[in-house]
Design a protein around this motif. Structure first.
Motif, PDB file in Angstrom:
ATOM      1  N   SER A   1       0.096  17.455 -29.079  1.00  0.00           N
ATOM      2  CA  SER A   1       0.804  18.559 -28.414  1.00  0.00           C
ATOM      3  C   SER A   1       0.606  19.868 -29.178  1.00  0.00           C
ATOM      4  CB  SER A   1       2.297  18.238 -28.309  1.00  0.00           C
ATOM      5  OG  SER A   1       2.539  17.210 -27.389  1.00  0.00           O
TER       6      SER A   1
ATOM      7  N   VAL B   1       7.908  21.880 -29.097  1.00  0.00           N
ATOM      8  CA  VAL B   1       7.441  20.527 -29.415  1.00  0.00           C
ATOM      9  C   VAL B   1       8.386  19.849 -30.406  1.00  0.00           C
ATOM     10  CG1 VAL B   1       5.604  19.209 -30.548  1.00  0.00           C
ATOM     11  CG2 VAL B   1       5.020  20.968 -28.873  1.00  0.00           C
TER      12      VAL B   1
ATOM     13  N   ILE C   1       0.548  20.659 -22.799  1.00  0.00           N
ATOM     14  CA  ILE C   1       1.227  20.510 -24.100  1.00  0.00           C
ATOM     15  C   ILE C   1       2.223  19.347 -24.098  1.00  0.00           C
ATOM     16  CG2 ILE C   1       2.769  21.625 -25.756  1.00  0.00           C
ATOM     17  CD1 ILE C   1       1.443  24.304 -24.898  1.00  0.00           C
TER      18      ILE C   1
ATOM     19  N   GLY D   1       6.062  13.954 -28.676  1.00  0.00           N
ATOM     20  CA  GLY D   1       4.704  14.497 -28.613  1.00  0.00           C
ATOM     21  C   GLY D   1       4.524  15.476 -29.755  1.00  0.00           C
TER      22      GLY D   1
END
Length: 438
Positions: free
Chosen positions: A370, A392, A149, A366
């Protein structure tokens, strides 16, 4: 009398590329700026709606089912799934075109110039993955399967941040950022195909090769009629989706088939079909496909400050945040420094290591990929999927803020470099600095 021998020029990292390549990348980043702004708007709208009194309507909309299973292809999907599997295939088609362009006619065709972004991209993925595993190794119950991720870089968001802070990043660093993101996307789609695909249906995958081959033959022959190419592309996507390999892989494969060089003359100065497709489809990708995906993927009910604090205390969210904020910088700057040491290369005169740190912070944004990997690692809509979104968003926000502060501090230097890079005393359309370096 001894002949004078000129020593070989010392290799330079982050050296300015050719004017055609710099001009092309500047044009791409200008388009990504608009897409990045739309991405920001879609993300804010999703977060606002998901945390409003009308949040139930947002989640109900994401769960609306569209499509049919009548053809045996399991295409009765929710809107959120259509955005992740269908619209992102358009985004990855552009990625495929960019990758092939870089390897055939761009910086990646030269092993010496390709070494830096490739090594930096690998380091920028490996270190965040190690950090995530370190945080989640003891969490149990498959928490560690989200290791990929924090490895992704969202170039659209990064370029939007550059636009917002109005920094004049030198051409070499802009090129490095885009090329690193392209290599990052290649590695990410490889990770998705290998580690995050379901049980493979070999028959469906074999069937996907038929329209893919037909599409390849058509584009290699210069055929660009949409009524021929679009049905072949959709069939390829549908069979790849049915095969268990994530459907976005179909977009990359289709992009790889499109010729980069001019079909008749093989003259790289003439735009090939890949460049023509990119000009037509990039606005659809940046202006619609990615923002719509972001709208459905970013909406998470945070639950106020208490909910945010609890979420950010979870090993999964912590692994993502530290992976993006710390891992990206350590991985990119560390591998770049190692490359400089082993090759005895020096930084270009316009660049300092602090500038490399700033670009590495931008790479810690990201978002699109992600969130996609988070959906694949932990089933969409689960508690862990919500933790991924919070991690994230938090990691990307921290990375963006840190990069903004650092790059703004260096902006006076960047403005001086930009003036030099744009100076054209002979008015021939090519900046003088590029002609001196030829």
């Amino acid at each position: 009398m001894h002949s004078l021998q000129h020593p070989e020029p010392k290799p330079r990292l982050f050296a300015r590329g050719s004017w055609p390549e710099t001009s092309r990348i500047t044009d791409i980043l200008r388009k990504e700026t608009v897409g990045g702004m739309l991405l920001l708007v879609a993300t804010v709208a999703a977060l606002a709606w998901a945390n409003s009194p009308w949040s139930a309507a947002y989640f109900d909309l994401a769960d609306v089912r569209v499509g049919t299973d009548a053809l045996g292809l399991h295409l009765d999907l929710t809107l959120a799934t259509w955005a992740a599997d269908g619209l992102l295939a358009i985004f990855f088609f552009i990625v495929g075109l960019e990758l092939k362009r870089e390897f055939v006619a761009g910086d990646l065709r030269d092993p010496a110039r390709a070494a830096l972004p490739v090594v930096a991209a690998i380091g920028g993925m490996a270190v965040p993955a190690v950090i995530f595993v370190a945080f989640t190794a003891r969490a149990g119950d498959g928490a560690v399967q989200g290791w990929a991720i924090p490895t992704a870089t969202d170039i659209a968001f990064a370029v939007a941040v550059l636009a917002v802070i109005s920094t004049h990043l030198p051409a070499a660093l802009r090129t490095f950022l885009l090329t690193l993101a392209v290599v990052d996307d290649l590695l990410a789609i490889t990770v998705i195909a290998v580690f995050y695909s379901d049980t493979i249906n070999g028959s469906a995958l074999a069937l996907a090769l038929l329209p893919l081959a037909a599409f390849a033959i058509c584009v290699q022959r210069g055929i660009r009629a949409w009524w021929i190419l679009l049905p072949l592309a959709v069939l390829t996507w549908a069979f790849v989706h049915e095969s268990g390999v994530h459907a976005t892989v179909a977009g990359v494969l289709l992009g790889f088939t499109v010729p980069v060089l001019h079909r008749i003359s093989d003259d790289s100065a003439k735009p090939g079909l890949a460049e023509q497709f990119e000009h037509r489809i990039r606005p659809l990708s940046a202006g619609f496909a990615v923002p719509v995906f972001a709208f459905f993927a970013a909406g998470v009910a945070i639950g106020g400050l208490d909910g945010l604090r609890d979420a950010l205390g979870d090993p999964i969210a912590l692994g993502i945040v530290f992976g993006l904020v710390i891992g990206k910088v350590v991985g990119i700057v560390g591998t770049s420094a190692l490359l400089a040491t082993f090759t005895r290369a020096s930084l270009d005169a316009d660049v300092r290591w602090i500038d490399v740190v700033g670009v590495a912070m931008l790479a810690g944004i990201g978002f699109t990929v992600s969130l996609l990997i988070g959906d694949l690692a932990y089933e969409s809509g689960t508690e862990r999927d919500e933790l991924v979104k919070i991690g994230v968003l938090a990691g990307s926000l921290i990375s963006a803020s840190a990069a903004a502060v650092l790059l703004r501090l260096r902006n006076r230097h960047y403005r001086a470099v930009a003036r030099e890079e744009s100076r054209d005393d002979d008015h021939d359309g090519i900046p003088d600095v590029y002609q001196r370096e030829q």
